[in-house]
Design an enzyme around this catalytic site. Structure first.
Site, mmCIF file in Angstrom:
data_model
loop_
_atom_site.group_PDB
_atom_site.id
_atom_site.type_symbol
_atom_site.label_atom_id
_atom_site.label_comp_id
_atom_site.label_asym_id
_atom_site.label_seq_id
_atom_site.Cartn_x
_atom_site.Cartn_y
_atom_site.Cartn_z
ATOM 1 N N CYS A 403 -0.164 38.818 -28.218
ATOM 2 C CA CYS A 403 -0.193 38.101 -26.852
ATOM 3 C C CYS A 403 -1.720 37.480 -26.435
ATOM 4 O O CYS A 403 -1.988 36.933 -25.605
ATOM 5 C CB CYS A 403 0.667 38.189 -25.863
ATOM 6 S SG CYS A 403 2.249 38.593 -26.442
ATOM 7 N N HIS A 539 -1.273 34.355 -20.223
ATOM 8 C CA HIS A 539 -0.468 34.478 -21.250
ATOM 9 C C HIS A 539 1.087 34.106 -20.741
ATOM 10 O O HIS A 539 1.664 34.744 -19.597
ATOM 11 C CB HIS A 539 -0.263 35.617 -22.011
ATOM 12 C CG HIS A 539 0.789 36.067 -22.668
ATOM 13 N ND1 HIS A 539 1.347 35.316 -23.749
ATOM 14 C CD2 HIS A 539 1.449 37.390 -22.952
ATOM 15 C CE1 HIS A 539 2.414 35.943 -24.413
ATOM 16 N NE2 HIS A 539 2.567 36.993 -23.673
ATOM 17 N N ASN A 569 7.943 31.989 -24.819
ATOM 18 C CA ASN A 569 6.680 32.870 -25.000
ATOM 19 C C ASN A 569 6.497 32.767 -26.423
ATOM 20 O O ASN A 569 6.975 33.209 -27.398
ATOM 21 C CB ASN A 569 7.140 34.437 -24.639
ATOM 22 C CG ASN A 569 5.924 35.326 -25.100
ATOM 23 O OD1 ASN A 569 4.845 35.080 -25.970
ATOM 24 N ND2 ASN A 569 6.102 36.497 -24.288
#
Length: 652
Positions: A403, A539, A569
């Site tokens: 990430c 993020h 995500n």
């Protein structure tokens, strides 16, 4: 098994959520299998005694609640047969007596089974329907036809069944006996199960469960009884168990050979570095300043809504509604791609090159930031070079920073500019949809997507688009291992350990805010670097969690931009996808300075403070579904059955 398919109603279905498949290639011992079985089947499943006690106590509020417990109990009762063996009714006279790969289950009578069956049968009609009485009655008929004809105790079933020879060594052993068996007894076809369509998502999931459980007993259940070997005649049928595939055969062979345990080391206590790592002031540190020439995005072409998740509720999930998923994660839908990770990356790269007006031969380096690549040799970066027609570049490599991929990639690109003095192509791409299996936390969160950026040298005397860069890694071993893939303990699927992830994200976000609050304003004005930020694009991990952590670090929710509600995500791709969407949606309509923090798997983190000019963003319109998404046309299912004696008529 396909990660997802679209059925004939156009609805997304996850086959692995209802048809259990374990990866036995990762298992060496019965203890490992027991851990997986206990988590997937036993933890959520009530025993027959539990169900009866709940019935007597009036604990079931609706018919659905009772049916769900019955289904979970039946999945548990079939935990080994459904994952390890094919059941084949066979004439006793035709059962091989000395083969090592043919097994007979040793069964024990179900203690107070008739009482438990009667309790469920009497309780069901006394309960109110939860949503749709007709639908619930149809599902109950399928489930109860299995539950009501069960004869054996479930808690004593071992994973490894005795061979026929071993079974015969104990004269008192009991096994299944069928007085009559019809090989044409109707079962549900794979497409019948996929094509289930109910208005209520929870009932659609339960209907699929019931159909799969029906298929575990492909005979007239009223003819089933338990019998000793001495009671069997040549024309009686027994249920012989055969390993499902070569991986199960190999696992059983390893057990017989006594596979050695794999040694595991213990992690040391973490110690901080001897001195802090400073943020990189790009203009002060580098002579070749970076300029963002373009940014392009490719979203997944298939929407997976929270309702879709509930329609695909797996047998090992706790009850959760679509609204609860939204409240817990801030996600309304995630987007999956029909394309491979290579195709996603290639599309993003081509779009970024086109927007920058760059030809492949002008590119000096290619970096791919991903943690879900499907290839190791050649790397995805070198694969892209070949597909794009780049005969030679300075370097091409994949960068695994999960990430934090975008900050890591931009930092490496800035360093490479000093050596190659020509544009660097940075691609951030992830495809999670085929690496999740039936792990609920991962399925709730992750999506697919790609973005690409061309980071080139600024013109002589021109300003940098990137002000500061910083990367981090590591922490306590529990945080380093807070997101795992592949993970043998979760059948090699991506696994997220929430509390540890929240700990590392909170630790890094607080550190980042503290650092940029202490750095000077990049334009020489009063205030700090933090004061210069127009927009924070974090993020997109979990909106609820990130807002809580940001507020704890002194930020307010209105300073942050999120698109996670619509795309989920996407790990390394999440920040550049969010930048793209902020431009597309008019949130960024003029050049702005953004703070882009990333944090995630491996306890890695990083940020970039950079200038985004919406003119360099290749705005993508709505993504059309890809033509390969439906896999294959699905025939209409037959009528669903309600009880053994009605099966033939029901299947038509």
């Amino acid at each position: 098994m396909n990660a997802f398919v679209l059925n004939r109603h156009g609805r997304m279905v996850f086959p692995s959520n209802v048809m259990p498949e374990l990866d036995f290639s990762t298992m060496e011992t019965l203890e490992q299998l027991d851990s997986v079985i206990r988590r997937d089947f036993e933890t959520k499943a009530p025993s027959g005694t539990d169900i009866l006690e709940r019935v007597r106590a009036g604990s079931y509020g609706t018919r659905y609640d009772l049916m769900r417990d019955v289904a979970l109990n039946l999945f548990w009762a079939n935990r080994f047969s459904i994952t390890m063996y094919d059941k084949r009714p066979t004439r006793w006279a035709d059962v091989p007596r000395h083969r090592s790969d043919v097994f007979l289950p040793v069964l024990q009578p179900w203690e107070n089974g008739e009482e438990k069956i009667s309790g469920v049968q009497q309780a069901y009609p006394q309960l109110p329907a939860r949503w749709d009485q007709d639908c619930e009655d149809r599902i109950f008929a399928i489930l109860f036809d299995v539950f009501g004809n069960r004869r054996h105790h479930a808690s004593t079933l071992p994973a490894v069944k005795p061979t026929v020879a071993e079974f015969l060594e104990q004269p008192g052993n009991l096994t299944f006996r069928l007085r009559n068996y019809d090989p044409d007894f109707p079962v549900y076809d794979y497409t019948d199960i996929l094509d289930v369509s109910e208005d209520v998502p929870e009932l659609e999931a339960l209907h699929r469960w019931a159909m799969v459980l029906h298929n575990q007993y492909p005979w007239d259940r009223s003819q089933m009884e338990l019998a000793e070997a001495s009671q069997l005649s040549d024309d009686d049928y027994v249920v012989a168990f055969h390993p499902r595939d070569k991986e199960v055969r190999a696992f059983l062979r390893r057990l017989g050979e006594g596979a050695p345990r794999r040694a595991t080391g213990s992690a040391r206590e973490p110690r901080p570095p001897v001195r802090p790592f400073p943020a990189i002031d790009v203009r002060a540190r580098f002579s070749v300043l970076p300029r963002l020439e373009s940014l392009a995005a490719v979203h997944g072409d298939q929407v997976c809504s929270n309702d879709d998740l509930i329609r695909n509720t797996a047998y090992n999930w706790s009850p959760m509604s679509a609204d609860e998923i939204s409240s817990k994660t801030g996600i309304e839908q995630r987007r999956y791609s029909s394309l491979s990770v290579e195709e996603l990356a290639l599309q993003a790269a081509e779009a970024a090159l086109a927007k920058a007006g760059r030809e492949p031969e002008e590119i000096g380096a290619v970096l791919v930031c991903t943690c879900t690549t499907s290839r190791l040799i050649p790397s995805l970066a070198t694969y892209l070079c070949g597909q794009l027609g780049m005969q030679q570049v300075y370097v091409a490599y994949d960068l695994i920073a999960a990430c934090a991929g975008m900050p890591y990639g931009v930092a490496d690109a800035t360093r490479l500019l000093q050596e190659v003095e020509r544009p660097v192509l940075v691609v951030c791409v992830e495809k999670f949809s085929d690496k999740i299996g039936n792990v609920r936390t991962s399925r709730m969160i992750f999506g697919d997507g790609a973005s690409a950026m061309v980071v080139g040298p600024a013109p002589e005397g021109g300003a940098a688009d990137i002000d500061y860069l910083k990367t981090y890694a590591s922490g306590p071993a529990s945080e380093v291992n807070s997101i795992l893939w592949p993970n043998p303990e979760f059948d090699n699927n991506i696994t997220v350990f929430g509390p540890q992830v929240k700990a590392l994200a909170g630790r890094y976000l607080s550190q980042m805010i503290e650092e940029i609050s202490a750095l000077p304003h990049p334009d020489g004005k009063d205030g700090s670097l933090l004061d210069s930020i127009d927009l924070i694009v974090p993020h997109q991990a979990n909106k609820t969690m990130v807002i809580q952590l940001a507020e704890r670090a002194g930020l307010s929710a209105d300073q942050l931009y999120f698109n996670i509600e619509q795309v989920g995500n996407t790990s390394s791709a999440s920040i550049p996808l969010a930048i793209h969407d902020a431009v597309r949606d008019g949130v960024i309509s003029e050049p702005v300075r953004i703070f882009a923090p990333g944090f995630g798997a491996g306890a890695v983190a990083g940020y970039a403070v950079m200038r985004i000019d919406p003119a360099v963003v290749a705005v993508q319109g709505p993504t059309a579904p890809h033509e390969t998404a439906t896999e294959a046309p699905m025939p209409a299912p037959g009528e669903q059955a309600s009880a053994s004696e009605e099966m033939r008529e029901a299947f038509g």
